[in-house]
Design an enzyme around this catalytic site. Structure first.
Site, PDB file in Angstrom:
ATOM      1  NE  ARG A 105       1.312  46.411  55.521  1.00 13.85           N
ATOM      2  CZ  ARG A 105       2.122  45.811  54.634  1.00 13.85           C
ATOM      3  NH1 ARG A 105       2.150  46.252  53.391  1.00 13.85           N
ATOM      4  NH2 ARG A 105       2.867  44.788  54.992  1.00 13.85           N
ATOM      5  CG  HIS A 122       5.505  49.330  61.951  1.00 18.27           C
ATOM      6  ND1 HIS A 122       4.229  48.824  61.976  1.00 18.27           N
ATOM      7  CD2 HIS A 122       5.648  49.917  60.725  1.00 18.27           C
ATOM      8  CE1 HIS A 122       3.613  49.102  60.850  1.00 18.27           C
ATOM      9  NE2 HIS A 122       4.462  49.765  60.056  1.00 18.27           N
ATOM     10  CE1 TYR A 126      20.033  68.046  58.296  1.00 17.03           C
ATOM     11  CE2 TYR A 126      18.579  67.107  56.631  1.00 17.03           C
ATOM     12  CZ  TYR A 126      19.848  67.489  57.044  1.00 17.03           C
ATOM     13  OH  TYR A 126      20.911  67.316  56.211  1.00 17.03           O
TER      14      TYR A 126
END
Length: 870
Positions: free
Chosen positions: A40, A86, A130
């Protein structure tokens, strides 16, 4: 006590193993920490990516989102990454993706974002529904050849798909874009660098595996941040490159400008990496309100994403810009430090890496990728060649093959018959022959097959040579790195400023000639000498500096960026400044107040400048001298070594008596003849040996007699008669008349005399304003008080006797007059006329005026006797 345990329960109870809880917690915590470290928080040394970034790019590649393909919604990409590779929060994935698209956070963006992706002022991005995204060209280069078995793949979280454990990147991503992260018990903070420099460093390492970190730093000079700025000091950077741990001090970039009203502004054009511009402005405002910063009257953040950073601070009238700038560096994030902590995953384990280790790990990885890619290409080429060989065999026995296939009842029988026909075909070739289209049986197609087979055999031989030759593989790596540099390389954004106790910054500054201009009111700048183009004598000239109405260019000369300038003021003080430290400006800009660069008192001003190549050259400074002269005719000589130890506060160069002021300073070798000229048209020549060497604080002796009121010395030249025989004396009057005269026409006398006539001064010519020694190979630059500057070839100026008035060199407008003249060492070959919009005239004839011809033979001898020592 009755045992109520059932037989199965008894069996389970017997399998319980008592353990030490302390040992269990240690083991579990170590397992957890390694999972965080490897899976990670820390980047892989090979491709420089953490798992989340690698998975984002791989998912986008699988979706076919190349740089030339249409954008897709960010939510679509995040969903792909979450669902397949993931299994973490969508916010974590989207934040990582956004960061890869922000050009102020990452040196070379890997995501091409469309929509609101936030700003450097701390504004967050729009929601993922968006915004849209696709990969950049550089991201594609990181995934190139992934389909050629160049890297290992592993199963995803639910074992349903495979994902790469590393990307086969051609980009040295870890050094180029850096990385930061906090794991368990350790962290990483790696600085971004310039791609072109890193590529050069990698190639240097390939050429010499024993290269040192110091030698690598000749290529990889320092970190290069996406927001620019200036690295202040290199000791911490060197430590980071040598040992993997260090500190970078980064300053924002700013400059001082002057408003039309005369008030100064500090304009910040670049802020340090990851500094919020709004937060910086708010902090400055707080310091102003708390009276810690007292020189700032107003601050305004005019920055935007298109034009970049622009923070404007208006200064109070009595504020000193340099003081305010130092306070900004001290109290605000305009100066910030970053800890270098080069920790990355190497072969599954975290490791602290030096610059050389980072480069070597990447080069070794690229070698492995090239080797595996070549193996894959060889296998594929051999497979294809094997099938083509079968085609050629079938074409050689075409009729028999057709008859055999027609006689077979099923495809499997046909395949077996082909294999057993005795032509040497195997099952793979037989199957390919059965799938062959009829059009491939034509004569032309047969030639194509034969050509393809021959080309494949050459390719196979080349691939086998690559696999057998390690040197060839490294040459391929170098070629591909140079392609990366050519395609993606750019110029450095972050400047490097070395401290006084560090290696000279001259090693990092390009050596070139620049024009230094200083105005009457004390504004200084440097401009590339190529900006001034040669014009014919008599031309009108071009603007050499924009000045206020009461200001004009007073000093104009040429120097190298690697040299040191000695500034001598009219009160007799000497200051030092490296040429590269002078702010660069456009030809028509005003420049910067010299008081912001040197600690000159407000009632003093620069009168003379000497250009010295190297003050550390012991032989040079011990055998050269500074000759000074004043407006009242005083001359003084001091050894250069007395000026070889710069002090920020300056030193006293000559003691000036009341009513006098320093006019000129020259560098000599002790063997020159000195000439001094007066504005009334007289000049004197005497040997330098007539002036004894004195210390910096001495007054000096009389050089030329200044007898009449209004008379004053206008210039001094020093010419070595043995080594500078090609030089002539050039004199110029205030109304633009000038001429050249051989040095020998000025007879040698003792110092202190009246001298002889050097130019015929009339109302037409005006008084004498300057005297310089020139050679025909040089150019002359003349500057007027209005700012007009003209550059002309010395050879175009006629050579005349002492008593003539000369010819017109430049047309002077009404009310204007010449302010300064200087010579350039190199003459331009082509004469270029003035720019469009300015008037240029043809060359005038070099004729002597009637007024001057009558005095042609006149030589004044009044001042040939020696004057008393002052």
């Amino acid at each position: 006590m009755e045992n109520n345990l059932q037989p199965q329960e008894t069996q389970d109870f017997n399998r319980i193993i008592p353990i030490n809880i302390e040992e269990q917690m240690k083991t579990a915590y170590i397992d957890y920490s390694m999972s965080v470290i490897v899976g990670r928080a820390l980047p892989d040394v090979r491709d420089g990516l953490k798992p989340v970034h690698r998975r984002i790019l791989f998912a986008m590649n699988e979706l076919g989102m190349g740089h030339s393909k249409p954008y897709k919604k960010s939510a679509r990409i995040v969903g792909e990454v979450l669902g397949k590779y993931h299994p973490h929060g969508d916010t974590a994935v989207y934040d990582a993706m956004v960061r890869m698209a922000q050009d102020w956070n990452i040196r070379y963006p890997l995501i091409d974002g469309q929509g609101n992706y936030g700003s450097q002022d701390g504004d967050g991005p729009a929601a993922m529904r968006y915004t849209e995204a696709r990969m950049t060209r550089m991201a594609e280069a990181m995934l190139q050849d992934i389909e050629k078995e160049t890297v290992d793949f592993g199963l995803n979280f639910d074992d349903s798909l495979e994902e790469p454990t590393v990307l086969p990147t051609r980009i040295p991503q870890l050094l180029v874009n850096g990385s930061s992260g906090i794991a368990v018990g350790m962290a990483t903070n790696m600085m971004p660098h310039n791609l072109s420099e890193v590529v050069d460093g990698c190639i240097a390492y390939i050429d010499n595996r024993e290269i040192t970190v110091e030698e690598l730093m000749q290529h990889v000079k320092a970190p290069d941040f996406p927001t620019g700025g200036s690295i202040y000091g290199m000791e911490g950077v060197k430590s980071g490159y040598h040992f993997g741990r260090g500190r970078v001090v980064l300053r924002g970039k700013l400059h001082v400008d002057t408003k039309p009203s005369g008030r100064e502004q500090i304009i910040i054009t670049e802020v340090p990496y990851q500094v919020n511009r709004d937060t910086l402005c708010n902090r400055i405002g707080e310091l102003v309100n708390d009276k810690i910063l007292e020189g700032i009257a107003h601050i305004n953040n005019e920055s935007n994403n298109k034009e970049g950073t622009r923070i404007v601070m208006d200064l109070k009238r009595d504020a000193v810009a340099n003081v305010v700038i130092n306070q900004l560096f001290k109290y605000t994030e305009l100066q910030t430090s970053y800890g270098i902590n080069n920790v990355a995953i190497v072969k599954g384990r975290p490791k602290i890496l030096s610059l050389k280790e980072l480069i070597s790990e990447f080069v070794d990885f690229r070698h492995d990728v090239v080797y595996r890619r070549t193996q894959f290409e060889l296998r594929e080429a051999e497979k294809r060649a094997h099938i083509l060989q079968g085609y050629l065999i079938a074409l050689d026995h075409l009729d028999e093959v057709i008859a055999l296939i027609r006689a077979s009842s099923t495809p499997d029988i046909a395949k077996d018959n082909l294999v057993n026909a005795g032509w040497g075909l195997d099952e793979i070739q037989a199957k390919a022959i059965l799938e062959l289209r009829l059009q491939r049986l034509t004569g032309m197609e047969r030639e194509k097959i034969k050509q393809e087979y021959d080309d494949l055999m050459k390719l196979i031989a080349h691939l086998k040579e690559i696999l057998a030759n390690e040197g060839l593989r490294y040459e391929i790596i170098k070629t591909e790195l140079n392609e990366v540099k050519e395609k993606f390389g750019d110029v450095r954004k972050t400047e490097i400023t070395l401290l006084d106790n560090e290696v000279s910054i001259k090693d990092l500054i390009k050596e070139e000639d620049v024009v230094i201009t200083i105005s009457h009111l004390g504004y200084i700048k440097r401009t590339s000498a190529s900006d001034y183009r040669a014009q014919r004598r008599g031309g009108r000239g071009v603007m050499g500096g924009k000045t206020r109405e009461e200001d004009y260019i007073e000093h104009l000369f040429v120097a190298s960026t690697h040299h040191t300038l000695l500034f001598f003021t009219e009160k007799g003080r000497c200051y030092w400044l490296n040429v590269y430290q002078i702010p660069e400006g456009e030809k028509n800009s005003k420049g910067r107040a010299i008081q912001n660069l040197l600690q000159i008192s407000p009632d003093d001003k620069v009168r003379a400048i000497i250009d010295v190549k190297d003050l550390q050259d012991a032989e040079f400074v011990n055998n050269n001298y500074i000759v000074l002269c004043t407006k009242k005719g005083v001359i003084k000589k001091t050894a250069l070594i007395d000026f070889s130890r710069p002090r920020s506060t300056g030193v006293n160069a000559i003691t000036i008596v009341e009513g006098d002021q320093l006019l000129e300073a020259k560098l000599t070798d002790g063997l020159c003849d000195i000439m001094m000229a007066i504005n009334s048209g007289r000049a004197i020549r005497f040997p330098e040996s007539k002036v004894r060497t004195t210390g910096r604080g001495a007054i000096g002796v009389t050089g030329i007699e200044v007898e009449k009121e209004g008379e004053e010395v206008v210039g001094m030249i020093c010419v070595n008669p043995e080594t500078q025989k090609d030089r002539t004396v050039l004199v110029v009057s205030e109304k633009g008349y000038g001429k050249r005269t051989p040095v020998d026409e000025y007879r040698i006398t003792n110092r202190g005399g009246k001298g002889v006539k050097t130019i015929s001064v009339t109302d037409k010519t005006g008084r004498l304003v300057g005297i310089v020694d020139v050679a025909e190979s040089e150019d002359l630059m003349i500057t007027c008080k209005s700012g007009i500057t003209i550059r002309m070839n010395v050879a175009a100026i006629s050579e005349q006797g002492r008593a003539t008035q000369g010819v017109k060199l430049i047309r002077i407008e009404e009310g204007d007059e010449i302010a300064a003249l200087t010579k350039l060492d190199e003459q331009e070959e082509d004469v270029i006329f003035a720019e469009e919009g300015t008037e240029a005239t043809t060359t005038e004839e070099n004729t002597v005026s009637p007024e001057a011809s009558t005095d042609q033979a006149e030589n004044t001898t009044e001042g040939e006797q020696e004057a008393p020592i002052a």
